[in-house]
Design a protein around this motif. Structure first.
Motif, mmCIF file in Angstrom:
data_model
loop_
_atom_site.group_PDB
_atom_site.id
_atom_site.type_symbol
_atom_site.label_atom_id
_atom_site.label_comp_id
_atom_site.label_asym_id
_atom_site.label_seq_id
_atom_site.Cartn_x
_atom_site.Cartn_y
_atom_site.Cartn_z
ATOM 1 N N ARG A 228 72.252 105.233 81.799
ATOM 2 C CA ARG A 228 71.142 105.924 81.143
ATOM 3 C C ARG A 228 69.909 105.027 81.112
ATOM 4 O O ARG A 228 69.664 104.299 80.164
ATOM 5 C CB ARG A 228 71.543 106.317 79.716
ATOM 6 N N THR A 229 69.159 105.058 82.163
ATOM 7 C CA THR A 229 67.895 104.320 82.227
ATOM 8 C C THR A 229 66.819 105.292 82.689
ATOM 9 O O THR A 229 67.139 106.357 83.238
ATOM 10 C CB THR A 229 67.974 103.166 83.244
ATOM 11 N N PRO A 230 65.538 104.936 82.498
ATOM 12 C CA PRO A 230 64.489 105.810 83.039
ATOM 13 C C PRO A 230 64.659 106.049 84.538
ATOM 14 O O PRO A 230 64.393 107.149 85.021
ATOM 15 C CB PRO A 230 63.213 105.026 82.727
ATOM 16 N N ALA A 231 65.115 105.024 85.276
ATOM 17 C CA ALA A 231 65.294 105.189 86.732
ATOM 18 C C ALA A 231 66.358 106.238 87.032
ATOM 19 O O ALA A 231 66.151 107.113 87.882
ATOM 20 C CB ALA A 231 65.674 103.847 87.362
ATOM 21 N N SER A 232 67.479 106.160 86.314
ATOM 22 C CA SER A 232 68.551 107.131 86.586
ATOM 23 C C SER A 232 68.138 108.520 86.108
ATOM 24 O O SER A 232 68.451 109.523 86.753
ATOM 25 C CB SER A 232 69.852 106.694 85.913
ATOM 26 N N ALA A 233 67.416 108.567 84.987
ATOM 27 C CA ALA A 233 66.963 109.873 84.479
ATOM 28 C C ALA A 233 65.984 110.525 85.453
ATOM 29 O O ALA A 233 66.077 111.726 85.739
ATOM 30 C CB ALA A 233 66.292 109.683 83.112
ATOM 31 N N LEU A 234 65.065 109.721 85.991
ATOM 32 C CA LEU A 234 64.093 110.267 86.947
ATOM 33 C C LEU A 234 64.799 110.720 88.225
ATOM 34 O O LEU A 234 64.520 111.809 88.752
ATOM 35 C CB LEU A 234 63.017 109.219 87.266
ATOM 36 N N ALA A 235 65.729 109.886 88.707
ATOM 37 C CA ALA A 235 66.465 110.254 89.925
ATOM 38 C C ALA A 235 67.252 111.548 89.700
ATOM 39 O O ALA A 235 67.264 112.431 90.567
ATOM 40 C CB ALA A 235 67.401 109.112 90.317
ATOM 41 N N ALA A 236 67.884 111.672 88.534
ATOM 42 C CA ALA A 236 68.656 112.881 88.235
ATOM 43 C C ALA A 236 67.737 114.100 88.196
ATOM 44 O O ALA A 236 68.076 115.166 88.737
ATOM 45 C CB ALA A 236 69.374 112.717 86.899
ATOM 46 N N ALA A 237 66.576 113.944 87.592
ATOM 47 C CA ALA A 237 65.629 115.069 87.490
ATOM 48 C C ALA A 237 65.110 115.473 88.866
ATOM 49 O O ALA A 237 64.975 116.661 89.171
ATOM 50 C CB ALA A 237 64.469 114.678 86.577
#
Lengths: 249, 195
Positions: A228-237
């Motif tokens: 759960r990081t901004p990078a993973s959240a952005l990639a998921a989105a």
């Protein structure tokens, strides 16, 4: 001296006298048409090859780089370094989700805005994401392009300043969906419109993402392995919004 | 042997050409001197200026907002000079300490040109752009506050373009576009984001 020679000599003198004022009058315009060093073609850019040649891919652009340091984010942290590290982390997360992606720069090199736009106008680029970093940003900010009314081109040919015109609606729609998906990951994201270069020069759907290294510390922001990081959240989105950007132009 | 009358004619023609060349050079120098004198002549701002109540939109970095402030200032009637005055009034808020949105003290609006009835060209000095804090939000706040203030105080302006030392620049400090014209309607939308 024969009279014919004298006549030739006199004619040459007369032509020279006429030429001097004309040359002086045009001296300025000669300088003006010379191309300035700023407009000369910049060094070549090679987006990092990570996707097969004919596959559509997401182009991640870590903004700034080289001589262009971007913003100073405090404690000697430079925007160009944060954007590159964040882009690498997002790319890893996208690849883990089966989304083909490339980095526009994968090192500390200077790339002009024009060259970035040219690289982003590769026909295989399905989505262009410029990554920026700023101070004291609540959550993440997504910026969609803004086209000046005067640069909108009604003709068949796209002008360079209005190249984004064909994809503007999709860019806005994708940004809204990405923001919604980020919200589901408990990361607040706002969608704003701003005239940022080189978004307006890009034909494919395009957006800029601004993050803040102050949000949870730069380590948490850039860690590509964490769940759960901004990078993973952005990639998921971005992966979830694939249905919107994976359509060919 | 050239006949004497032909010699005289050629000599007179040569003399005429030489004189024409000299006159043209003198005329060119005279025009240049006139242009330079006109550029250096001080603008009589105060002669037609009347004290007026004006509104300026000021950027606040702390809460990333734009707020209107009221101020009294002598305002010229000429629209270009009026735009120049209000832009300088906004910039003064940023260059004097303490400032809600600090910019370089050397930042200046050099001159403003009105092109046609509705287009404004704003020429800044190099310090305005070179020393501007880099970042999407700080750059957007500066541009929006300047253009919105012009729009509120100089009616009829529909688009604005910024130049730096008389030349076009790609971005203000790496983010906001300076190469394009800013439509006033577009800037109204940008300003709403900071309300």
């Amino acid at each position: 001296m024969r009279w014919t020679e004298k006549l030739k000599f006199a004619t040459a003198i007369a032509l020279l006298c006429c030429a001097i004022p004309v040359l002086r009058a045009h001296e300025q315009s000669w300088y003006q048409v010379r191309p300035s060093p700023a407009t000369s073609p910049p060094a070549t850019v090679s987006p990092s090859p990570a996707a097969p040649q004919n596959e559509l891919f997401v182009l991640l652009d870590p903004s700034h780089g080289g001589d262009d340091k971007g913003a100073v984010l405090g404690n000697h942290v430079l925007e160009k370094d944060v954007t590159l590290a964040f882009a690498r982390a997002v790319r890893k997360q996208l690849l883990d989700r089966g989304v083909a992606s490339r980095l526009l720069r994968d090192g500390d090199i200077t790339i002009s805005l024009q060259r970035r736009a040219e690289a982003a106008n590769d026909p295989h680029v399905a989505l262009y994401v410029a990554l920026h970093a700023g101070r004291r940003i609540p959550g993440m900010r997504l910026y969609t392009p803004v086209l000046s009314l005067t640069t909108r081109d009604p003709g068949s040919f796209l002008s360079w300043p209005a190249a984004q015109q064909v994809s503007l609606k999709r860019s806005e729609s994708i940004a809204q969906q990405v923001a919604k998906e980020l919200g589901k990951e408990n990361l607040s994201a706002s969608v704003l419109a701003a005239p940022l270069r080189p978004l307006s020069n890009i034909v494919a759907p395009a957006m800029a993402v601004e993050i803040s290294p102050e949000q949870g510390g730069s380590g948490a922001l850039l860690n590509s392995d964490s769940e759960r990081t901004p990078a993973s959240a952005l990639a998921a989105a971005i992966a979830v919004s694939r249905n919107q950007w994976s359509l060919r132009q | 042997m050239i006949p004497r009358h032909l010699q005289i004619t050629i000599a007179l023609l040569l003399l005429a050409v030489l004189l024409t060349g000299i006159i043209l050079i003198k005329l060119e120098q005279h025009e240049k001197a006139k242009t330079q004198a006109a550029e250096l002549a001080p603008v009589a701002l105060t002669a037609e200026s009347k004290p007026e109540h004006i509104r300026i939109l000021v950027a606040y970095d702390d809460d990333q907002a734009l707020r209107w402030r009221d101020t009294d200032s002598p305002m010229p009637q000429d629209r270009a000079l009026r735009a120049e005055e209000v832009l300088r009034a906004v910039l003064a808020q940023y260059t004097q300490l303490p400032s809600p949105h600090p910019l370089s003290r050397a930042a200046e609006i050099k001159e403003v040109f009105l092109v046609g009835d509705n287009t404004l060209l704003v020429n800044t000095n190099a310090a305005f752009a070179d020393n501007h804090p880099s970042g999407i939000t700080p750059e957007e706040l500066t541009i929006t506050s300047l253009i919105e203030t012009v729009s509120a105080n100089v009616p009829g302006i529909e688009r604005v373009k910024f130049l730096v030392e008389g030349k076009e620049r790609e971005t203000l400090a790496g983010h906001m576009d300076l190469a394009s014209f800013y439509d006033i309607k577009m800037v109204h939308d940008m300003a709403r984001e900071f309300e």
